[in-house]
Scaffold this active site. Sequence first.
Site, mmCIF file in Angstrom:
data_model
loop_
_atom_site.group_PDB
_atom_site.id
_atom_site.type_symbol
_atom_site.label_atom_id
_atom_site.label_comp_id
_atom_site.label_asym_id
_atom_site.label_seq_id
_atom_site.Cartn_x
_atom_site.Cartn_y
_atom_site.Cartn_z
ATOM 1 N N TYR A 107 11.713 7.150 15.287
ATOM 2 C CA TYR A 107 12.679 6.190 14.749
ATOM 3 C C TYR A 107 12.677 4.898 15.569
ATOM 4 O O TYR A 107 12.797 3.810 15.021
ATOM 5 C CB TYR A 107 14.076 6.820 14.751
ATOM 6 C CG TYR A 107 15.106 5.976 14.036
ATOM 7 C CD1 TYR A 107 15.282 6.088 12.662
ATOM 8 C CD2 TYR A 107 15.882 5.057 14.740
ATOM 9 C CE1 TYR A 107 16.212 5.310 12.005
ATOM 10 C CE2 TYR A 107 16.817 4.274 14.087
ATOM 11 C CZ TYR A 107 16.986 4.409 12.719
ATOM 12 O OH TYR A 107 17.911 3.626 12.079
ATOM 13 N N PHE A 128 7.668 -21.113 -2.158
ATOM 14 C CA PHE A 128 7.465 -20.000 -3.075
ATOM 15 C C PHE A 128 8.832 -19.615 -3.654
ATOM 16 O O PHE A 128 9.860 -19.839 -3.022
ATOM 17 C CB PHE A 128 6.814 -18.809 -2.344
ATOM 18 C CG PHE A 128 6.593 -17.649 -3.266
ATOM 19 C CD1 PHE A 128 5.649 -17.715 -4.273
ATOM 20 C CD2 PHE A 128 7.354 -16.500 -3.154
ATOM 21 C CE1 PHE A 128 5.464 -16.661 -5.155
ATOM 22 C CE2 PHE A 128 7.175 -15.434 -4.026
ATOM 23 C CZ PHE A 128 6.234 -15.515 -5.029
ATOM 24 N N ASP A 129 8.873 -19.004 -4.846
ATOM 25 C CA ASP A 129 10.174 -18.788 -5.516
ATOM 26 C C ASP A 129 11.190 -17.983 -4.697
ATOM 27 O O ASP A 129 12.363 -18.310 -4.698
ATOM 28 C CB ASP A 129 10.072 -18.201 -6.931
ATOM 29 C CG ASP A 129 8.785 -17.531 -7.292
ATOM 30 O OD1 ASP A 129 7.772 -17.823 -6.648
ATOM 31 O OD2 ASP A 129 8.785 -16.726 -8.225
ATOM 32 N N ASP A 142 4.881 -19.883 6.232
ATOM 33 C CA ASP A 142 4.910 -18.856 5.185
ATOM 34 C C ASP A 142 3.450 -18.438 4.979
ATOM 35 O O ASP A 142 2.658 -19.160 4.391
ATOM 36 C CB ASP A 142 5.535 -19.450 3.916
ATOM 37 C CG ASP A 142 5.731 -18.393 2.836
ATOM 38 O OD1 ASP A 142 5.227 -17.271 3.002
ATOM 39 O OD2 ASP A 142 6.385 -18.700 1.824
ATOM 40 N N ALA A 169 1.417 -15.813 3.732
ATOM 41 C CA ALA A 169 0.809 -14.792 2.870
ATOM 42 C C ALA A 169 -0.719 -14.890 2.835
ATOM 43 O O ALA A 169 -1.411 -13.890 2.913
ATOM 44 C CB ALA A 169 1.383 -14.902 1.458
ATOM 45 N N LYS A 226 -0.933 -9.692 0.802
ATOM 46 C CA LYS A 226 -2.038 -10.540 0.323
ATOM 47 C C LYS A 226 -3.199 -10.455 1.326
ATOM 48 O O LYS A 226 -3.919 -9.481 1.351
ATOM 49 C CB LYS A 226 -1.555 -11.982 0.138
ATOM 50 C CG LYS A 226 -0.717 -12.175 -1.122
ATOM 51 C CD LYS A 226 0.712 -11.875 -0.922
ATOM 52 C CE LYS A 226 1.583 -12.276 -2.083
ATOM 53 N NZ LYS A 226 2.974 -11.829 -1.903
ATOM 54 N N HIS A 231 12.082 -15.236 -15.367
ATOM 55 C CA HIS A 231 10.664 -14.959 -15.538
ATOM 56 C C HIS A 231 10.372 -13.472 -15.724
ATOM 57 O O HIS A 231 9.508 -13.089 -16.492
ATOM 58 C CB HIS A 231 9.976 -15.426 -14.236
ATOM 59 C CG HIS A 231 8.578 -15.879 -14.385
ATOM 60 N ND1 HIS A 231 7.604 -15.561 -13.475
ATOM 61 C CD2 HIS A 231 7.995 -16.641 -15.312
ATOM 62 C CE1 HIS A 231 6.478 -16.114 -13.842
ATOM 63 N NE2 HIS A 231 6.675 -16.778 -14.937
HETATM 64 N N1 F0G Z 1 5.547 -16.391 0.188
HETATM 65 C C1 F0G Z 1 4.479 -16.604 -0.597
HETATM 66 C C2 F0G Z 1 3.637 -17.817 -0.399
HETATM 67 C C3 F0G Z 1 4.162 -15.681 -1.602
HETATM 68 O O1 F0G Z 1 3.088 -15.910 -2.381
HETATM 69 C C4 F0G Z 1 4.977 -14.535 -1.765
HETATM 70 C C5 F0G Z 1 4.703 -13.563 -2.824
HETATM 71 C C6 F0G Z 1 6.087 -14.361 -0.906
HETATM 72 C C7 F0G Z 1 6.335 -15.315 0.057
HETATM 73 C C8 F0G Z 1 6.996 -13.181 -1.023
HETATM 74 O O2 F0G Z 1 6.381 -12.043 -0.542
HETATM 75 O O3 F0G Z 1 6.227 -10.543 -2.538
HETATM 76 O O4 F0G Z 1 5.840 -9.681 -0.223
HETATM 77 O O5 F0G Z 1 8.104 -10.301 -0.942
HETATM 78 N N2 F0G Z 1 3.915 -13.791 -3.776
HETATM 79 C C9 F0G Z 1 3.508 -12.870 -4.810
HETATM 80 C C10 F0G Z 1 2.623 -13.579 -5.803
HETATM 81 C C11 F0G Z 1 4.574 -12.022 -5.404
HETATM 82 O O6 F0G Z 1 2.355 -12.988 -6.863
HETATM 83 O O7 F0G Z 1 2.140 -14.694 -5.536
HETATM 84 P P1 F0G Z 1 6.652 -10.566 -1.106
#
Ligand code: F0G
Length: 473
Positions: free
Chosen positions: A74, A136-137, A227, A229, A270, A463
């Site tokens: 843990y 990112f969204d 950020d 990814a 990713k 979406h």
């Molecule tokens: N930042 C970026 C640039 C991303 O592309 C994503 C996710 C996230 C943050 C959030 O990360 O999904 O692990 O919680 N992008 C995916 C996409 C979902 O389809 O581009 P997560």
Amino acid sequence: MENFKHLPEPFRIRVIEPVKRTTREYREEAILKSGMNPFLLDSKDVFIDLLTDSGTGAVTQDMQAAMLRGDEAYSGSRSYYALANAVKEIFGYEYTIPTHQGRGAEQIYIPVLIAKREREKGLDRRKMVVFSNYFFDTTQGHSQINGATVRNVYIKEAFDTSVKYPFKGNFDLEKLEQGIQEVGANNVPYIVCTITCNSAGGQPVSIANLKAMYEIARKYDIPVIMDSARFAENAYFIQQREAAYQDWTIEQITYESYRYADCLAMSAKKDAMVPMGGILAFKDQSMEEVYHECRTLCVAQEGFPTYGGLEGGAMERLAIGLRDGMRQEWLAYRIAQIEYLVAGLERIGVACQQPGGHAAFVDAGKLLPHIPPEQFPAQALSCELYKVAGIRAVEIGSFLLGRDPKTGQQLPCPAELLRLTIPRATYTQTHMDFIIEAFQKVKENAANIKGLTFTYEPKVLRHFTARLKEVES
Ligand code: F0G
């Protein structure tokens, strides 16, 4: 193997997953049932799934093997140290918190940084503005939930699919500095640098731009969050396109890139190649207080800070995935695959954003000029593509962007794109040829494709669950 025209897959495929072939009639019914929203299709009904490259790619044999080494204690698990040491070596960052995925990291650092500014400077969070080359969204969503306004400061070339430019993900540095001065530096709790810039089409940010952005941030005492990814794809583009770094390895460029930020938040699904996982890490002592606060929030929201929502085996796998994701020959193959797809689409007259890291972005606005933005041309295109060939892609346009929360008006979108996202080491060149052929058929019928209108529209994040129908002509 020099002087060959085409580099085939630089790996062997040893685990396979069957997929189902369907008829046009079956797919027409399936897309109708899903309310003309491919997010609502069952994956068993999809032949080629290009919805995302997030957690959908192949994993390596070393990653699989590493899972068996998991220490499931843990607290203080040995697997945590495997991950923290990898982060320190690769990025040079001192303090690591694992999270269940990228947004798990966001839900920790964003409230902490906004509350810190509010507390220290006695400011109202509703006046705060956060900047990015493009949020990112989910990063945008967390910033807004915590009371801040978001502002994207991208260069004018970013969304113009007719323009080629090596670093379309770059910050517009002038707009960034002007913006900070306009709202007052104290009102800017953080800057987010998204590499590669997903929303602009997986487009890279140069080291020169990172450096200059970080200088501005230092000048105004604003922390920078990378950020991360698609950090390895960004490093690959730098190596290929930024003269000063052409002799550097991906590892060296990655390490260098992270000198120009204070914190990294990563969706490890990713470039780090894992099906599930995330990382929040801080560079040095200047971020120690923030790290401590984030650790506390991690306990409440993700898990104890030495597992943060991941099992021990998953942390071991991630430590290996971070390194495997930086393999030069795999990155070269991956980017070449995207270039091959984009070149094939453009050859048949389907305009695309210049090839980016993880996807081909088709300009649906150009392919379906008879459908206005408020009838979502890229969403209509995604439905047609599914009907024609069982391919699932994702709209990145007005439908995703949504409405202004204050006025309820549809927000104007810089481009109506359809993202064909390529999972890592999952599909082959034959699949790319099939996709191109599918677009040929879509194009022949383009004039008959109808726009869409809502039958159900959720207030936020529409979406994913909205339902639509074709507009009567
Ligand atoms: N930042 C970026 C640039 C991303 O592309 C994503 C996710 C996230 C943050 C959030 O990360 O999904 O692990 O919680 N992008 C995916 C996409 C979902 O389809 O581009 P997560």
